[in-house]
Design an enzyme around this catalytic site. Sequence first.
Site, PDB file in Angstrom:
ATOM      1  N   TYR A 127       0.822  -1.213   0.000  1.00 43.92           N
ATOM      2  CA  TYR A 127       0.000   0.000   0.000  1.00 43.92           C
ATOM      3  C   TYR A 127       0.857   1.265   0.000  1.00 43.92           C
ATOM      4  O   TYR A 127       0.333   2.360   0.137  1.00 43.92           O
ATOM      5  CB  TYR A 127      -0.928  -0.003   1.223  1.00 43.92           C
ATOM      6  CG  TYR A 127      -2.018  -1.039   1.102  1.00 43.92           C
ATOM      7  CD1 TYR A 127      -1.696  -2.389   0.991  1.00 43.92           C
ATOM      8  CD2 TYR A 127      -3.360  -0.682   1.087  1.00 43.92           C
ATOM      9  CE1 TYR A 127      -2.670  -3.347   0.866  1.00 43.92           C
ATOM     10  CE2 TYR A 127      -4.350  -1.641   0.969  1.00 43.92           C
ATOM     11  CZ  TYR A 127      -3.998  -2.964   0.859  1.00 43.92           C
ATOM     12  OH  TYR A 127      -4.966  -3.907   0.732  1.00 43.92           O
ATOM     13  N   LYS A 174       4.097 -14.911   4.573  1.00 43.21           N
ATOM     14  CA  LYS A 174       4.406 -15.746   3.403  1.00 43.21           C
ATOM     15  C   LYS A 174       5.928 -15.706   3.260  1.00 43.21           C
ATOM     16  O   LYS A 174       6.478 -15.411   2.188  1.00 43.21           O
ATOM     17  CB  LYS A 174       3.695 -15.146   2.167  1.00 43.21           C
ATOM     18  CG  LYS A 174       3.681 -16.015   0.945  1.00 43.21           C
ATOM     19  CD  LYS A 174       2.640 -17.103   0.983  1.00 43.21           C
ATOM     20  CE  LYS A 174       2.852 -18.051  -0.180  1.00 43.21           C
ATOM     21  NZ  LYS A 174       2.023 -19.251  -0.111  1.00 43.21           N
ATOM     22  N   ASP A 207      -1.913 -18.575   3.306  1.00 50.28           N
ATOM     23  CA  ASP A 207      -2.865 -19.449   2.603  1.00 50.28           C
ATOM     24  C   ASP A 207      -3.387 -20.542   3.528  1.00 50.28           C
ATOM     25  O   ASP A 207      -4.573 -20.877   3.517  1.00 50.28           O
ATOM     26  CB  ASP A 207      -2.263 -20.023   1.311  1.00 50.28           C
ATOM     27  CG  ASP A 207      -0.772 -20.322   1.398  1.00 50.28           C
ATOM     28  OD1 ASP A 207      -0.135 -19.853   2.352  1.00 50.28           O
ATOM     29  OD2 ASP A 207      -0.257 -21.019   0.521  1.00 50.28           O
ATOM     30  N   ASP A 231      -5.899  -6.668   5.196  1.00 49.61           N
ATOM     31  CA  ASP A 231      -7.042  -6.156   4.436  1.00 49.61           C
ATOM     32  C   ASP A 231      -7.913  -7.319   3.957  1.00 49.61           C
ATOM     33  O   ASP A 231      -9.137  -7.336   4.133  1.00 49.61           O
ATOM     34  CB  ASP A 231      -6.497  -5.343   3.245  1.00 49.61           C
ATOM     35  CG  ASP A 231      -7.569  -4.497   2.588  1.00 49.61           C
ATOM     36  OD1 ASP A 231      -8.718  -4.515   3.053  1.00 49.61           O
ATOM     37  OD2 ASP A 231      -7.258  -3.822   1.596  1.00 49.61           O
ATOM     38  N   ASP A 235     -11.740  -9.055   5.727  1.00 45.27           N
ATOM     39  CA  ASP A 235     -13.001  -9.232   5.002  1.00 45.27           C
ATOM     40  C   ASP A 235     -13.482 -10.682   5.126  1.00 45.27           C
ATOM     41  O   ASP A 235     -14.680 -10.941   5.255  1.00 45.27           O
ATOM     42  CB  ASP A 235     -12.845  -8.855   3.522  1.00 45.27           C
ATOM     43  CG  ASP A 235     -13.069  -7.356   3.276  1.00 45.27           C
ATOM     44  OD1 ASP A 235     -12.768  -6.567   4.196  1.00 45.27           O
ATOM     45  OD2 ASP A 235     -13.540  -6.987   2.190  1.00 45.27           O
TER      46      ASP A 235
END
Length: 335
Positions: A127, A174, A207, A231, A235
């Site tokens: 970002y 990750k 993941d 982010d 959700d």
Amino acid sequence: MASKSRLVSLIPGDGIGPEVTEATIRVVDALKLGIEWEPLEAGGEVAIKYGTVIPDHVFSSVQKNGVALKGPITTPIGGGFTSANVTIRKKLGLYANLRPALSIPGLKTRYEDVDLIVVRENTEDLYSGLEHIVVPGVVESLKIITEGASLAIAKFAFEYARKNGRKMVTAVHKANIMKLSDGLFLECARRIWKDFPDIEYREIIVDNLCMQLVTDPTRFDVLLMENLYGDIISDLCAGMVGGLGVMPAANIGPGLAVFEAVHGSAPDIAGRGVANPTALMLSAVMMLKHLGHEEEGLRMERAVLGVLKEGTTVTPDMKGSASTLEFSDAVIAKL
Ligand code: NAI
């Protein structure tokens, strides 16, 4: 009494922002806590007037008042101006994004016992907005991870856990692929953990986290993440507790706090008066507690949850037919 009044910056935003903001401040006003709102324009529509999506007076107001309640602001996709939300967070140093995902009693969802706290780094990662065309057809986006920001967000997560009786912090990464950037993030989390031996610490690849969360969300407690993972995963967590319409959030920085819902400006339903104001109302509950109105915050929370539990005056996303303001009236009646 005048001496008890407290000025709070109010950024209604655009899309459904002004609708859910109006519904929310009516409830806060009904509590009669002496909160006075300082309304501020921000977003694409004010750019023509001020030459920027966030006029300087927005920043100075939040800095002066220390606390803001904010509605969503639309960001154009693929081009146009930089996200106003990201700019506000970066410019005010709101480095911690706190997103509680709690099951709402009586609200029918796939899970009944979700109790997760997403702690998202708010200022860097992909970002950073550092993108350029290397040659036509090849674009480079820079993922920025710094030691300073990673240490700060890890400290925030562990301190939050200790203060709120949470047992475990899980750092999400990750680092098997992004060995340097996510590797640094993990190294910082481990360093901070040394000062919090009372809190269990785990690490999980993002993941695998997705798979495990949808299988059994009770395996997790506080989730510590970089900006992009936070982010997306928040959700996912919102989906587990009833959707974007119900998930609140706070953006915290040194001496500053901006409270806003997780959801966006929902252009598909904007202007119809049917948006669910729950998420912003629960963000306002977080704001009241932050301002020291613990009892009144709980009172407002109980009223919101009570209306949702009854299920008779809820908005269309909750399979009801109430308008945004009818929901607000029902909450006020329950206070
Ligand atoms: P969105 O959250 O606005 O909408 C996703 C879906 O959820 C839509 O179907 C929408 O109708 C529904 N929804 C969201 N909030 C709801 C509510 N309160 N009540 C009922 N239904 C609700 O996400 P989307 O479409 O990806 O983004 C729209 C715009 O919002 C974009 O420009 C995006 O950049 C911006 N955005 C702004 C945020 C902020 O200001 N903090 C956060 C996320 C997105």
